[in-house]
Design a protein around this motif. Structure first.
Motif, PDB file in Angstrom:
ATOM      1  N   LEU A  19       1.190  -1.283  -0.225  1.00 10.11           N
ATOM      2  CA  LEU A  19      -0.029  -0.053   0.171  1.00 10.11           C
ATOM      3  C   LEU A  19       0.964   1.161  -0.333  1.00 10.11           C
ATOM      4  O   LEU A  19       2.175   0.850   0.173  1.00 10.11           O
ATOM      5  N   VAL A  20       0.423   2.254  -0.455  1.00  9.49           N
ATOM      6  CA  VAL A  20       0.998   3.674  -0.552  1.00  9.49           C
ATOM      7  C   VAL A  20       0.964   3.811   1.043  1.00  9.49           C
ATOM      8  O   VAL A  20       0.537   3.743   1.871  1.00  9.49           O
ATOM      9  N   VAL A  21       2.691   4.508   1.385  1.00  7.05           N
ATOM     10  CA  VAL A  21       2.712   4.487   2.499  1.00  7.05           C
ATOM     11  C   VAL A  21       2.878   5.790   3.289  1.00  7.05           C
ATOM     12  O   VAL A  21       2.635   6.597   2.244  1.00  7.05           O
ATOM     13  N   ALA A  22       2.317   6.547   4.297  1.00  9.00           N
ATOM     14  CA  ALA A  22       1.408   7.719   4.632  1.00  9.00           C
ATOM     15  C   ALA A  22       2.611   8.316   4.368  1.00  9.00           C
ATOM     16  O   ALA A  22       4.433   7.612   4.505  1.00  9.00           O
ATOM     17  N   THR A  23       2.905   9.817   4.725  1.00  8.52           N
ATOM     18  CA  THR A  23       4.246  10.710   4.094  1.00  8.52           C
ATOM     19  C   THR A  23       5.104  10.587   5.381  1.00  8.52           C
ATOM     20  O   THR A  23       6.208  11.390   5.380  1.00  8.52           O
ATOM     21  N   ASP A  24       4.493  10.381   7.197  1.00  2.00           N
ATOM     22  CA  ASP A  24       5.172   9.927   7.958  1.00  2.00           C
ATOM     23  C   ASP A  24       6.101   9.133   8.036  1.00  2.00           C
ATOM     24  O   ASP A  24       6.999   9.265   9.182  1.00  2.00           O
ATOM     25  N   ILE A  25       6.389   8.498   7.540  1.00  4.34           N
ATOM     26  CA  ILE A  25       6.097   7.174   7.171  1.00  4.34           C
ATOM     27  C   ILE A  25       7.974   7.017   6.575  1.00  4.34           C
ATOM     28  O   ILE A  25       7.607   7.261   5.006  1.00  4.34           O
TER      29      ILE A  25
END
Length: 451
Positions: A81-87
């Protein structure tokens, strides 16, 4: 009426999904399950196989069957899945260099001012324009390997090159020999094409070629998929003798060789590719995603002449042709030396990141190449990769387990880290956290209060 073993599968699945059987817990042995449920050993094995296919459990040779942590997102490859921007994403490699954006802007301005702009609005030859194929062929010429432009096909990235090769030259049910740990994208492709992957055990130096020989005498193997120059994820570079041995085995058993060279540019002076030793049966695949930019979906498949019509037909069926705008951009950067500069800078960058990894990970056992953009961390006996991944996600760091790369029935407990997609400072701090979490999982050594 539902078969009884299906009810057993459903009961286990419900218990896992509702949390009655917790992540990491060991399930009864096959014999214990058979005895408790009054079923045969074969049926007990079938129950666990179905649960594993559902992604709910994982089996480990000599240790048993364990409940997977189903709260984790898919760890790598086409299913991630697309990773969150804070990951901090340590799953994928998309190494970039300072100033690449400005270079792209300048190159597009030059192309817009050129006289050939309207040609990009029309269909192109399926294998790409001959002049551009000649430019790419010259760029790839090295170590006695001199690809002919006529047999070089431009594709939409290396993954597309693998796809058209599988579609054109293999058929459902074909047996393909692969390393026991291999590129996750090829695993996904094989599943879509209904290919049977059989594992070649991995040694410290490369695939166990004696096992490959034995496999070819027992099974009707159709092809071998291999990464001889900077293997992903283990980082090996096969020597000349190993490459010649693979070519000899392929000739003896009439195997198609699919050679993946996506990371080969990182090795300054590698031995000649397998396409040099067995040009009549090798499809050599590489691209410009890793050495230039992942957004530029330009790759190549180099093949013997008798494979070309089938590969061109597969290009026609899947993409018609690579967008000529992207191909022209890559070729202009080849001709003005930009691609070579990128490759040189990324070799230095990869070596720097490997040095940081060795320093930050300290005594943790690791497997890698000093020029690679990835590192493999086998875990100690009893440690579980899914617990490490979950703990790191809680610290906003995303890494992959061995599962996306594993072809064997028993998935090793290991972590694969991509080093090329975050800043140097973030990489250093993330790897320190990786070390702390793994040490806590393996030895109960808390490296910080928030692990």
């Amino acid at each position: 009426m539902k078969a009884r073993y299906k009810s057993i599968v459903d009961n286990f699945a419900e218990a896992i999904r509702c949390g009655k059987r917790t992540a990491g817990s060991r399930l009864p042995t096959h014999r214990q399950l058979a005895s408790a449920e009054h079923i045969s050993l074969a049926t007990a094995t079938r129950v666990y196989n179905e649960l594993e296919a559902m992604g709910l459990v994982s089996g480990e040779t000599g240790r048993g069957t364990f409940v997977r942590d189903i709260s984790l997102p898919p760890g790598h490859g086409v299913d991630q899945l697309v990773v969150a921007t804070d990951i901090l994403d340590l799953n994928f490699n998309y190494p970039s260099l300072p100033g690449q954006g400005e270079l792209l802007r300048d190159a597009l301005r030059q192309m817009a001012a050129g006289g050939d702009i309207e040609s990009h609005l029309r269909y192109q030859p399926h294998a790409g324009r001959l002049a551009e194929r000649e430019i790419i062929a010259r760029h790839l010429t090295r170590s006695g390997f001199r690809p002919e432009a006529e047999n070089l096909l431009i594709v939409n990235g290396a993954q597309h090159g693998l796809t058209i090769t599988a579609m054109a030259l293999l058929k459902p049910g074909d047996v393909v020999a692969v390393d026991a740990l291999t590129y996750s994208g090829f695993k996904a492709l094989a599943a879509l094409c209904h290919l049977e992957l059989v594992a070649i055990p991995c040694t410290a130096e490369g695939p166990d070629l004696e096992v490959l020989r034995q496999l070819c005498t027992r099974r009707q193997v159709r092809a071998i998929y291999t990464m001889p120059t900077l293997h992903n994820p283990l980082g090996w570079v096969l020597d000349r003798q190993q490459r010649k041995a693979i070519a000899d085995i392929a000739r003896q058993h009439d195997l198609l060789i699919i050679e993946d060279a996506a990371y080969a540019y990182l090795i300054r002076r590698p031995p000649p590719p397998l396409a040099f030793f067995a040009p009549e049966r090798t499809v050599y695949i590489t691209g410009f995603s890793k050495n230039v930019a992942t957004g530029l979906r330009v790759g190549v498949a180099i093949c013997p002449a008798h494979y070309r019509p089938a590969l061109e037909r597969a290009i026609r069926a899947t993409a018609w042709n690579t967008p000529s705008l992207m191909t022209a951009l890559v070729c202009s950067w080849i001709e003005d030396g930009t691609v070579s500069r990128f490759e040189t800078l990324k070799r230095r960058d990869a070596r720097l990141r490997q040095s940081i990894a060795r320093e930050s990970l300290g005594p943790l056992p690791s497997i890698s190449h000093p020029d690679a953009y990835f590192i493999w961390l086998p875990l100690a006996e009893g440690a579980r990769a899914d617990r490490v991944v979950k703990a790191l996600l809680e610290s906003h760091i995303s890494v992959s387990t061995a599962e996306p790369f594993s072809v064997s029935a028993s998935v090793p407990q290991a972590i694969r880290i991509a080093l090329g997609s975050v800043s140097i400072d973030n990489l250093r701090s993330a790897l320190v956290k990786v070390r702390e979490v793994i040490e806590f999982e393996q030895y109960g050594l808390r490296g910080s209060d928030d692990v």
